[in-house]
Write a protein that holds these residues in place. Structure first.
Motif, PDB file in Angstrom:
ATOM      1  N   ASN A  58      44.324  -1.355 -48.159  1.00 15.93           N
ATOM      2  CA  ASN A  58      43.642  -0.877 -46.965  1.00 15.93           C
ATOM      3  C   ASN A  58      42.154  -1.177 -46.935  1.00 15.93           C
ATOM      4  OD1 ASN A  58      45.921   0.142 -45.718  1.00 15.93           O
ATOM      5  ND2 ASN A  58      45.808   2.089 -46.822  1.00 15.93           N
ATOM      6  N   ARG A  59      41.674  -1.921 -47.903  1.00 12.01           N
ATOM      7  CA  ARG A  59      40.266  -2.318 -47.801  1.00 12.01           C
ATOM      8  C   ARG A  59      40.033  -3.209 -46.586  1.00 12.01           C
ATOM      9  NH1 ARG A  59      42.461  -6.024 -51.388  1.00 12.01           N
ATOM     10  NH2 ARG A  59      41.674  -8.182 -51.318  1.00 12.01           N
ATOM     11  N   TRP A  60      41.115  -3.786 -46.056  1.00  9.84           N
ATOM     12  CA  TRP A  60      40.994  -4.620 -44.849  1.00  9.84           C
ATOM     13  C   TRP A  60      41.331  -3.847 -43.572  1.00  9.84           C
ATOM     14  CZ3 TRP A  60      38.378  -8.289 -46.673  1.00  9.84           C
ATOM     15  CH2 TRP A  60      38.705  -8.950 -47.851  1.00  9.84           C
ATOM     16  N   TRP A  61      41.662  -2.583 -43.714  1.00 11.53           N
ATOM     17  CA  TRP A  61      42.087  -1.820 -42.545  1.00 11.53           C
ATOM     18  C   TRP A  61      40.908  -1.478 -41.627  1.00 11.53           C
ATOM     19  CZ3 TRP A  61      45.950  -1.241 -39.589  1.00 11.53           C
ATOM     20  CH2 TRP A  61      46.195  -0.092 -38.845  1.00 11.53           C
ATOM     21  N   GLY A  62      39.736  -1.282 -42.220  1.00 18.64           N
ATOM     22  CA  GLY A  62      38.547  -1.028 -41.413  1.00 18.64           C
ATOM     23  C   GLY A  62      38.327   0.422 -41.054  1.00 18.64           C
ATOM     24  N   TYR A  63      39.165   1.316 -41.585  1.00 18.44           N
ATOM     25  CA  TYR A  63      38.995   2.738 -41.290  1.00 18.44           C
ATOM     26  C   TYR A  63      39.371   3.545 -42.519  1.00 18.44           C
ATOM     27  CZ  TYR A  63      39.738   7.348 -39.225  1.00 18.44           C
ATOM     28  OH  TYR A  63      39.683   8.699 -38.946  1.00 18.44           O
ATOM     29  N   GLY A 102      45.942  -2.514 -34.068  1.00 13.16           N
ATOM     30  CA  GLY A 102      45.854  -2.792 -35.496  1.00 13.16           C
ATOM     31  C   GLY A 102      47.226  -2.743 -36.128  1.00 13.16           C
ATOM     32  N   CYS A 103      47.414  -3.480 -37.205  1.00 20.40           N
ATOM     33  CA  CYS A 103      48.713  -3.508 -37.872  1.00 20.40           C
ATOM     34  C   CYS A 103      48.496  -3.664 -39.373  1.00 20.40           C
ATOM     35  CB  CYS A 103      49.559  -4.662 -37.332  1.00 20.40           C
ATOM     36  SG  CYS A 103      51.232  -4.762 -38.003  1.00 20.40           S
ATOM     37  N   ARG A 104      49.256  -2.926 -40.170  1.00 16.54           N
ATOM     38  CA  ARG A 104      49.213  -3.087 -41.624  1.00 16.54           C
ATOM     39  C   ARG A 104      50.642  -3.008 -42.170  1.00 16.54           C
ATOM     40  NH1 ARG A 104      45.897   2.430 -43.337  1.00 16.54           N
ATOM     41  NH2 ARG A 104      46.940   3.856 -41.889  1.00 16.54           N
ATOM     42  N   CYS A 132      39.401  -8.643 -37.336  1.00 13.28           N
ATOM     43  CA  CYS A 132      39.704  -8.691 -38.768  1.00 13.28           C
ATOM     44  C   CYS A 132      38.441  -9.055 -39.526  1.00 13.28           C
ATOM     45  CB  CYS A 132      40.818  -9.689 -39.074  1.00 13.28           C
ATOM     46  SG  CYS A 132      40.372 -11.427 -38.839  1.00 13.28           S
ATOM     47  N   PHE A 133      38.360  -8.574 -40.745  1.00 10.31           N
ATOM     48  CA  PHE A 133      37.242  -8.948 -41.602  1.00 10.31           C
ATOM     49  C   PHE A 133      37.259 -10.463 -41.832  1.00 10.31           C
ATOM     50  CE2 PHE A 133      37.570  -4.460 -42.756  1.00 10.31           C
ATOM     51  CZ  PHE A 133      36.237  -4.081 -42.758  1.00 10.31           C
ATOM     52  N   LYS A 134      36.093 -11.042 -41.927  1.00 14.38           N
ATOM     53  CA  LYS A 134      36.009 -12.495 -42.088  1.00 14.38           C
ATOM     54  C   LYS A 134      36.649 -12.960 -43.395  1.00 14.38           C
ATOM     55  CE  LYS A 134      32.276 -13.946 -39.091  1.00 14.38           C
ATOM     56  NZ  LYS A 134      30.992 -14.675 -38.992  1.00 14.38           N
ATOM     57  N   GLU A 135      36.656 -12.080 -44.396  1.00 12.54           N
ATOM     58  CA  GLU A 135      37.250 -12.460 -45.678  1.00 12.54           C
ATOM     59  C   GLU A 135      38.770 -12.382 -45.669  1.00 12.54           C
ATOM     60  OE1 GLU A 135      33.311 -10.255 -46.369  1.00 12.54           O
ATOM     61  OE2 GLU A 135      35.119 -10.074 -45.125  1.00 12.54           O
ATOM     62  N   ASN A 136      39.318 -11.762 -44.647  1.00 17.65           N
ATOM     63  CA  ASN A 136      40.759 -11.515 -44.631  1.00 17.65           C
ATOM     64  C   ASN A 136      41.478 -12.695 -43.968  1.00 17.65           C
ATOM     65  OD1 ASN A 136      43.352 -10.500 -44.521  1.00 17.65           O
ATOM     66  ND2 ASN A 136      42.777  -8.549 -43.589  1.00 17.65           N
ATOM     67  N   GLU A 186      28.630 -10.807 -37.995  1.00 16.75           N
ATOM     68  CA  GLU A 186      28.475 -10.976 -39.436  1.00 16.75           C
ATOM     69  C   GLU A 186      29.671 -10.440 -40.218  1.00 16.75           C
ATOM     70  OE1 GLU A 186      24.858  -9.147 -40.622  1.00 16.75           O
ATOM     71  OE2 GLU A 186      23.564 -10.633 -39.651  1.00 16.75           O
ATOM     72  N   THR A 187      30.418  -9.517 -39.621  1.00 16.92           N
ATOM     73  CA  THR A 187      31.488  -8.831 -40.345  1.00 16.92           C
ATOM     74  C   THR A 187      32.882  -9.240 -39.897  1.00 16.92           C
ATOM     75  OG1 THR A 187      30.008  -6.918 -40.568  1.00 16.92           O
ATOM     76  CG2 THR A 187      32.365  -6.568 -41.051  1.00 16.92           C
ATOM     77  N   PHE A 188      33.085  -9.389 -38.587  1.00 22.57           N
ATOM     78  CA  PHE A 188      34.429  -9.535 -38.044  1.00 22.57           C
ATOM     79  C   PHE A 188      34.610 -10.811 -37.217  1.00 22.57           C
ATOM     80  CE2 PHE A 188      33.810  -4.845 -38.182  1.00 22.57           C
ATOM     81  CZ  PHE A 188      34.866  -4.516 -39.030  1.00 22.57           C
ATOM     82  N   PHE A 189      35.872 -11.249 -37.154  1.00 20.58           N
ATOM     83  CA  PHE A 189      36.347 -12.138 -36.093  1.00 20.58           C
ATOM     84  C   PHE A 189      37.027 -11.259 -35.037  1.00 20.58           C
ATOM     85  CE2 PHE A 189      36.658 -15.302 -39.685  1.00 20.58           C
ATOM     86  CZ  PHE A 189      35.706 -16.186 -39.182  1.00 20.58           C
ATOM     87  N   TYR A 190      36.819 -11.586 -33.752  1.00 19.82           N
ATOM     88  CA  TYR A 190      37.387 -10.799 -32.667  1.00 19.82           C
ATOM     89  C   TYR A 190      38.380 -11.625 -31.885  1.00 19.82           C
ATOM     90  CZ  TYR A 190      33.565  -7.588 -33.691  1.00 19.82           C
ATOM     91  OH  TYR A 190      32.709  -6.719 -34.334  1.00 19.82           O
ATOM     92  N   PHE A 191      39.452 -10.953 -31.438  1.00 19.85           N
ATOM     93  CA  PHE A 191      40.521 -11.627 -30.709  1.00 19.85           C
ATOM     94  C   PHE A 191      40.898 -10.787 -29.488  1.00 19.85           C
ATOM     95  CE2 PHE A 191      40.730 -12.915 -35.087  1.00 19.85           C
ATOM     96  CZ  PHE A 191      41.088 -14.257 -35.053  1.00 19.85           C
ATOM     97  N   GLU A 192      41.549 -11.429 -28.521  1.00 18.22           N
ATOM     98  CA  GLU A 192      42.060 -10.688 -27.365  1.00 18.22           C
ATOM     99  C   GLU A 192      43.298 -11.372 -26.801  1.00 18.22           C
ATOM    100  OE1 GLU A 192      39.265 -10.472 -24.149  1.00 18.22           O
ATOM    101  OE2 GLU A 192      39.463 -12.590 -23.643  1.00 18.22           O
ATOM    102  N   LYS A 193      44.092 -10.577 -26.119  1.00 17.86           N
ATOM    103  CA  LYS A 193      45.249 -11.064 -25.394  1.00 17.86           C
ATOM    104  C   LYS A 193      45.185 -10.425 -24.013  1.00 17.86           C
ATOM    105  CE  LYS A 193      50.295 -11.579 -25.935  1.00 17.86           C
ATOM    106  NZ  LYS A 193      50.306 -13.042 -26.198  1.00 17.86           N
ATOM    107  N   VAL A 194      45.180 -11.224 -22.954  1.00 18.55           N
ATOM    108  CA  VAL A 194      44.984 -10.710 -21.617  1.00 18.55           C
ATOM    109  C   VAL A 194      46.120 -11.140 -20.703  1.00 18.55           C
ATOM    110  CG1 VAL A 194      42.474 -10.693 -21.857  1.00 18.55           C
ATOM    111  CG2 VAL A 194      43.603 -12.694 -20.886  1.00 18.55           C
ATOM    112  N   VAL A 195      46.277 -10.399 -19.597  1.00 13.49           N
ATOM    113  CA  VAL A 195      47.219 -10.797 -18.551  1.00 13.49           C
ATOM    114  C   VAL A 195      46.477 -10.720 -17.215  1.00 13.49           C
ATOM    115  CG1 VAL A 195      49.299 -10.093 -19.742  1.00 13.49           C
ATOM    116  CG2 VAL A 195      48.073  -8.432 -18.364  1.00 13.49           C
TER     117      VAL A 195
END
Length: 467
Positions: free
Chosen positions: A337-342, A399-401, A436-440, A458-467
């Motif tokens: 969970n170090r990649w979970w972000g919470y 989010g998914c783990r 997601c974290f850039k290292e993940n 600096e910390t994350f990559f961001y993604f989206e899915k739209v309709v």
């Protein structure tokens, strides 16, 4: 994250630089109302996006004024900041006392929103010329009262009040309390004390004060503030023994301080029958609405229970009590969970018990703040997918783990895609976002396969899915 400070006399000038040009026309958009009613409104403020942002706490609930832009202010950016603040604090983004001219913007901003406009709090707004002249048949009553006053006290005069008049003002309050008709009304007495504190600020550059005098005796007074094209009357008090002094004061004050204003706002009636009757008799041009916008997220509207979703290999459904041991193991796997972000443990705010995380998930759904899906393979919980952080504008985060024993088989992608499709086509969101974290690298690969990259910091990559 927005940082707020309390409204005080010492920083009132900073608020005035916004309010003096503000054309919302409501009494709440003034220094006087913020100072006079701060024990009720508990107002705090900050400057961001070129706007004044005011946060109030009324009966324990946080609500925001509509942002007041400066010369280069960006209202939409300020609203974004308010919404992000509320997301971080886990509170609904309630925008209150919204002027009519801004209601359309918020209606188009929020897909689902509860709007109210309570009659009790509408402001009485008059044309300045009407109160200045009292012309026409509908004002014959006011003119008669003024004529009677003038015939009985022909030498009475109106003049401005300033900081050198405090002794005279204090003497007025003594006379006023001696004939105060609502002495047994606690609410009225509290309002009187607030008015007395406000008149102690007569002479401040943002206030206009004036009174009627019978010789050297102050018999009526008023305090107001110019905000844009509106003169907002915060206080009107007069000795009841001087028949007709109230309309005389209203007319004299409008004549003395109304220049440059189209409107005079005499504030609301707070459901007081006498005040309502009096304010209506002066023929308001309008009762200015104060809309309260309470944005709703899509879970509230469309989801009564967490459904069962099926993919080629997986079943996703609500957590059950039988899942508690496997769910606890998933949540407490620090390495995974170090990649979970919470921080699930830190988020509890208390000791961890066997049911802690299960109860949080249930409570979040009951409050429609999140939907937690158990990811199941052959009936066994192997992970979770969570739809949360609803922005009330058609978007939410996903989010998914997956348990480390089942990593690398594409289960995360399968579960993530299923919940995203459900969110867009059954919950009727217009946008699902993830990060997601850039290292993940594993999460980056998974998100890239089912979403569009939106950006990075600096910390994350961001993604989206739209309709």
């Amino acid at each position: 994250m927005l940082q707020f400070q309390s409204v005080t006399k010492q920083n009132a000038a900073k608020l005035r630089k916004y309010y003096e040009r503000c054309n919302y026309g409501l009494c709440e958009y003034s220094v006087g109302t913020k100072l006079m009613w701060r024990s009720t409104l508990h107002p705090t403020w900050t400057e961001a996006a070129g706007c004044l942002i005011v946060r109030n706490c009324i009966d324990g609930q946080v609500v925001f004024d509509y942002p007041v832009p400066g010369p280069e202010g960006n209202e939409d950016a300020a609203l974004d900041l308010i919404e992000n603040y509320c997301l971080e604090e886990g509170i609904p983004p309630v925008i209150s006392v919204v002027p009519e001219c801004k209601a359309g913007r918020l209606l188009s901003r929020y897909p689902y929103v509860h709007v109210s406009d309570v009659r009790t709090w509408r402001d009485y707004v008059y044309y300045r010329e009407d109160l200045q002249l009292f012309a026409g048949r509908r004002y014959s009553g006011q003119r008669n009262h003024i004529n009677k006053f003038r015939s009985k006290w022909p030498d009475a005069q109106f003049r401005p009040l300033g900081k050198d008049d405090q002794t005279i003002i204090e003497a007025f309050w003594q006379d006023y309390e001696a004939e105060f008709p609502k002495g047994d009304n606690a609410k009225a007495r509290d309002e009187l004390k607030l008015a007395q504190k406000m008149l102690a600020m007569a002479g401040k550059p943002w206030f206009l004060a004036g009174g009627m005098f019978d010789g050297d005796k102050l018999i009526a007074l008023s305090l107001a503030e110019k905000c844009g094209e509106t003169l907002i009357i915060h206080i009107e008090k007069a000795l009841y023994s001087y028949t007709g002094v109230y309309p005389t004061l209203v007319q004299a004050f409008a004549d003395a301080f109304g220049d440059g204003c189209q409107w005079i706002n005499r504030e609301d009636d707070a459901a007081d029958r006498g005040l309502r009757t009096s304010k209506l008799q002066y023929g308001p041009a309008k009762l200015a609405p104060k809309y309260r916008f309470e944005p709703q997220n899509e879970l509230l509207t469309h989801v009564k229970a967490i459904p069962e979703l099926k993919t080629e290999r997986l079943t996703l459904s609500a957590l059950t009590e039988a899942d508690i041991p496997a769910y606890n193991a998933l949540v407490l796997d620090d390495e995974r969970n170090r990649w979970w972000g919470y921080d699930d443990v830190g988020g509890l705010g208390g000791p961890v018990t066997e049911r802690s995380f299960f109860d949080v998930a249930n409570r979040d759904f009951e409050n429609r703040q999140a939907a937690n899906f158990a990811v199941r393979l052959d009936g066994k919980l192997i992970g979770e997918a969570v739809l949360y952080r609803f922005d009330c504008r058609g978007g939410a985060e996903l989010g998914c783990r997956i348990d480390k024993a089942y990593a690398g088989f594409g289960y995360g992608t399968e579960a993530f895609t299923a919940v995203a499709e459900w969110a867009l086509y059954k919950v009727h969101l217009s946008r699902v976002v993830a990060k997601c974290f850039k290292e993940n690298q594993a999460s980056y690969k998974m998100l890239s396969s089912c979403m569009r990259k939106k950006g990075e910091d600096e910390t994350f990559f961001y993604f989206e899915k739209v309709v």
